[in-house]
Design an enzyme around this catalytic site. Sequence first.
Site, PDB file in Angstrom:
ATOM      1  N   SER A 130       0.823  -1.200   0.000  1.00  0.00           N
ATOM      2  CA  SER A 130       0.000   0.000   0.000  1.00  0.00           C
ATOM      3  C   SER A 130       0.865   1.261   0.000  1.00  0.00           C
ATOM      4  O   SER A 130       0.640   2.187  -0.776  1.00  0.00           O
ATOM      5  CB  SER A 130      -0.921  -0.027   1.222  1.00  0.00           C
ATOM      6  OG  SER A 130      -1.426   1.251   1.474  1.00  0.00           O
ATOM      7  N   GLU A 135      12.716   5.071   7.567  1.00  0.00           N
ATOM      8  CA  GLU A 135      11.316   5.057   7.976  1.00  0.00           C
ATOM      9  C   GLU A 135      11.029   6.156   9.000  1.00  0.00           C
ATOM     10  O   GLU A 135       9.984   6.807   8.962  1.00  0.00           O
ATOM     11  CB  GLU A 135      10.967   3.674   8.551  1.00  0.00           C
ATOM     12  CG  GLU A 135       9.656   3.588   9.321  1.00  0.00           C
ATOM     13  CD  GLU A 135       8.430   3.712   8.436  1.00  0.00           C
ATOM     14  OE1 GLU A 135       8.577   3.504   7.207  1.00  0.00           O
ATOM     15  OE2 GLU A 135       7.361   4.012   8.962  1.00  0.00           O
ATOM     16  N   SER A 185       6.226  24.303   7.878  1.00  0.00           N
ATOM     17  CA  SER A 185       6.744  25.448   7.117  1.00  0.00           C
ATOM     18  C   SER A 185       5.597  26.282   6.572  1.00  0.00           C
ATOM     19  O   SER A 185       5.633  27.521   6.624  1.00  0.00           O
ATOM     20  CB  SER A 185       7.624  24.965   5.964  1.00  0.00           C
ATOM     21  OG  SER A 185       8.675  24.171   6.467  1.00  0.00           O
ATOM     22  N   HIS A 194      21.163   2.465  15.965  1.00  0.00           N
ATOM     23  CA  HIS A 194      20.136   1.793  16.768  1.00  0.00           C
ATOM     24  C   HIS A 194      20.692   0.542  17.442  1.00  0.00           C
ATOM     25  O   HIS A 194      19.990  -0.116  18.186  1.00  0.00           O
ATOM     26  CB  HIS A 194      18.948   1.391  15.892  1.00  0.00           C
ATOM     27  CG  HIS A 194      18.225   2.569  15.316  1.00  0.00           C
ATOM     28  ND1 HIS A 194      17.163   3.166  15.942  1.00  0.00           N
ATOM     29  CD2 HIS A 194      18.427   3.271  14.178  1.00  0.00           C
ATOM     30  CE1 HIS A 194      16.734   4.186  15.205  1.00  0.00           C
ATOM     31  NE2 HIS A 194      17.488   4.266  14.133  1.00  0.00           N
ATOM     32  N   THR A 222      19.123  19.469  10.242  1.00  0.00           N
ATOM     33  CA  THR A 222      17.952  19.618  11.107  1.00  0.00           C
ATOM     34  C   THR A 222      17.993  20.969  11.798  1.00  0.00           C
ATOM     35  O   THR A 222      16.969  21.656  11.909  1.00  0.00           O
ATOM     36  CB  THR A 222      17.897  18.495  12.155  1.00  0.00           C
ATOM     37  OG1 THR A 222      18.173  17.261  11.500  1.00  0.00           O
ATOM     38  CG2 THR A 222      16.539  18.410  12.798  1.00  0.00           C
ATOM     39  N   ARG A 256      13.304  -0.167  28.841  1.00  0.00           N
ATOM     40  CA  ARG A 256      12.010  -0.080  28.178  1.00  0.00           C
ATOM     41  C   ARG A 256      11.426  -1.478  28.038  1.00  0.00           C
ATOM     42  O   ARG A 256      12.096  -2.476  28.272  1.00  0.00           O
ATOM     43  CB  ARG A 256      12.158   0.582  26.810  1.00  0.00           C
ATOM     44  CG  ARG A 256      12.918  -0.241  25.802  1.00  0.00           C
ATOM     45  CD  ARG A 256      13.294   0.568  24.581  1.00  0.00           C
ATOM     46  NE  ARG A 256      12.202   0.588  23.610  1.00  0.00           N
ATOM     47  CZ  ARG A 256      12.398   0.739  22.290  1.00  0.00           C
ATOM     48  NH1 ARG A 256      13.624   0.857  21.804  1.00  0.00           N
ATOM     49  NH2 ARG A 256      11.392   0.755  21.456  1.00  0.00           N
TER      50      ARG A 256
END
Lengths: 526, 384, 194
Positions: free
Chosen positions: A170, A256, A269, A304, A329, A451
């Site tokens: 999709s 992602e 923006s 990661h 950034t 976590r």
Amino acid sequence: MSAVIESHDDHHHGPAKGLTRWLFTTNHKDIGTLYLWFSFTMFLIGGAMALVIRAELFQPGMQIVEPEFYNQMLTLHGLIMVFGAVMPAFVGLANWLVPMMVGAPDMALPRMNNLSFWILPFAFLMMLSSLFMEGGAPNFGWTFYAPLSTTYAPPSVTFFIFSVHILGASSIMGAINVIVTIMNMRAPGMTLMKMPLFVWSWLITAYLLIAVMPVLAGAVTMMLMDIHFGTSFFNAAGGGDPVLFQHIFWFFGHPEVYIMILPAFGIVSHIISTFSRKELFGYSSMVWAMVSIAILSFVVWAHHMFTVGMPLAAELFFMWATMLIAVPTGVKVFNWVATMFRGSITYETPMLFAIAFVVLFTIGGFSGLMLAITPADFQYHDTYFVVAHFHYVLVPGAIFSIMAAVYYWLPKWCGNMYDERLGRLHFWLSFIGVNVTFFPQHFIGLAGMPRRIPDYALQFADWNMVSTVGAFLFGASQILFLFIVVRTVMGGKKATPEVWEGAQGLEWTVDSPPPYHTFSTPPEVK
Amino acid sequence: MFNIRSTFISSFTIFLGLILSQSAFAEWNALNMTEGVTDISREVFGLHMFIFWIVVAIGVLVFGVMFYSMYAHTKKKNPEPASFHENTKLEILWTVIPFVILISMAVPATNTLQKMYADEEGDINIQVVGYQWKWEYKYLEDGVNFFSNLTTDQDEIYNQTPKGEHYLLEVDEPVVIPTGKRIRFLITANDVIHSWWVPDFAIKQDAIPGFINTAWTIVDEPGIYRGQCTELCGKNHGFMPVVVRAVTPEDYDLWVAEKKQAAFELAQLTEKDWTMEELVAKGEGVYQMNCVACHQVNGAGIPGIFPALAGSDIVLNNKPRNVEILMEGVQGAAMQSFANQLSEVDMAAVITYTRRAWGNDAKGDGEIVVPKEIVEYKENKIKI
Amino acid sequence: MNEGGKKTIKMLSLAVLGMFFFSFALVPLYDVFCEVTGLNGKIDLSPSRIVESDISEGRDITVQFVSHNNEQMPWDFGPSDEVINITTGKYYTATYYVKNTTSKAMVAQAIPSVAPSNAAAHLKKLECFCFEQQILKPGEEALLPVRLIFDNELPDNINNIVLSYTIFDVTEDNLDELASYMHEHGEDHHSMGS
């Protein structure tokens, strides 16, 4: 410039009636609406799961659910929010806005557009139905590391894999559609560097999707083969390597992450510029910043996995590359601030969300910079500090930008103004809720709470309680959001075509609501 | 008309009140990373604080400008917006300055990382193995070998009894290390990926089945240091703490000697004639430690995932198969062999316990298993 | 749809297919990458042909052998010598003792791993029991050899190397091999045991 306005009651061009309108529609506005409502539904389901998690963590000890079910909740919460809430919301916004912003009559591939939406509900029905299967739903986290997700997975993992395949397909179809529309259907005169920033951000996002969604499909296909066909991609006994899974997953996973934030950059923006009544500062540097963020996203994935035991050279490379992302950034944040500087600012709801986005996303960026520092990451990794970090970039980041977009363009879509007072109330409740939920998680993470645990040591108790209170406040205030949107769609003060004073862009040149088909004759862009 | 500002202020007051009412918030170490007890951990802490203050400074600067224009450049105060929308010099400047700041962060970070990676020979090498859901420690030089299980009672977890001070962070056997010596941990896993974390040493290293990862530390101060598994590893991921006890080298030698003596005594116990009551009593403890995670306190298991022991045919009437399962595990199921994990005494005791508990004694043959039978099983099973 | 649009769709579809296959290409690429960088301490599972070099250029290092039985695999398995002192550039043979302590014939696979991981690229094996699966009858025991050499290019800061073998029970996946092995050796494995 002039837009050709078609009569609203022209029967041949108006929407069909009843359910079939939505089932068979190829109209970009209808499909956009479907995407947005689907995304909101998923947001509520994923949010309900988050509240189960937070309720269990309200106090130490096991009270509400068992650890096994807790793991299913945290897995589904992650998958649903990423693939069901944030991504479809952005695709919905792209459907509504990209054709109108580039002066195209519709998306380039309307039938594929219908298909790419309607396979989504099936993917998620399949994923959610695994809750009722023997062995329960996927319980290995949204990152589904092997071998927990292969050899040790519940039988429902096969349905999970097919579900990921479908929603990947999709997304890919959606991305192809966006790229073809932008590359081929722009109004005459609209060069690439004249495109609205939202269109730019989606063009880059779509290329990222094309590049990494097939990799995700490859990863789950390998899992499927390991589970059912005796291969050993991730199985050490057969010469495979579980760490390989993590490399492939994050090769997909890091881009992602930017797929979920780049369209937000575009939205914010637009909004900051409109409500500052000032042209966006540094348009071209904004574009280049997004392009460089997108390129960098392919060479930072292993940050990661600093603790998997990579050699020093690899750790250093990924640390330095990750730190570099702070430069583009930062440029974006500085540009937004410079846009506001000496502007003529008013604080309507979209602007409130956009400003909160800039501040809180930047805080998320700061903790991201801290996480990039490998030696310190050994302490942060897989603690609540990471949870706080990515929720700061995703909730007041991506989700606030989506809410800002809804408030900003809703009057255009349905022709009615929302209730400004209620909108501001929704903003403040959400703003307080988000911070009360996620700010304390920095503390408990630094203090050492891992976590993905259903129960915790006593020193983490106080802040967990605060966090849970915030989560319920945030969750409850989204009911208000639903109420505001429904009420606005049903009626209210009529909106002008321009809606906001001095708003720039082709979408503001057509009526509010726009006719079912806009720009059948392309407008002229000077 | 209800006032948004007052709603905001009142909810904020409630929030503040909530914070202040909790006395524990006064403790700074509940808010920040631990400094730890090793040179490396202190260096990591320094790095953390260094980066933290840098980002705070950047934040103050950027948000300061932003809040200023939010205050001073509203439509009311500044009805005519300025028209500037680019400034090449400024844009170059705020690309270059962050770059320089980043380099100032990267240099010390690189330094520290290199130190952490200086992986030399350890004075003491300990193999750390992650299991679902416990840790095993094998001392390569000293030949000591044991499992470390969570000791927090199920009743505490399920809120039946008050929680102890070290709730969820206490184990039956902590890993013991001598101070001042270089300890090398060789970390691997038995089933899925785990992660071995001791915040006070700034060590977090993934335990991956089939692969060895290393970490090292030199601890100066004796003490007890607690950590947890930090990689989602299934149902009881939250219930497999790491506890390290650092002692002086003299105490360490004593401890090793004690462990060896205990192992010897255990072997002696195997010879002893055990009564059913003794075995059941011992077996209950073994069961709590090793079996409840899956088969549950009441022996009912989890339907569809972990089979019930209460009323199970094998447990009731098939003693040979019962022993075989414990010794060899069940192919293709979560049940692993416990032959290398439990002593002969513990093995006999836990089997006896399950055959007598939950009314199994009344429903089945109720036969017990004594340690000697386990020894015999190990010897007789094999025909060379 | 104009020509430009069709072309874009074609290109994008090719890109999607390309990236899908690229994800599979990552598997061998990763292995190459591991071998070059020693990522993960992964070692080649096939024999290499390195000849001994001048020992006078070599230096003394210690190699520590460790073992683990994955998923509590019930065999006895461990190194014959836990530590050996060797010189780089020279071949040594070490052995692991293994015994099938169960009543069934089983197939096992040993997987090696080296720490520190950047030593892996300098370890060459002429012969190793990890190159093939091990089939042992009930009660059968064996000494499994590994013939290894560390080359002289081993980085100077590495003086101590850990060589780990994890043994996996792979009987389930190799029932055919097991049956033919038992047939060749004239025994039906079902008749064994108690």
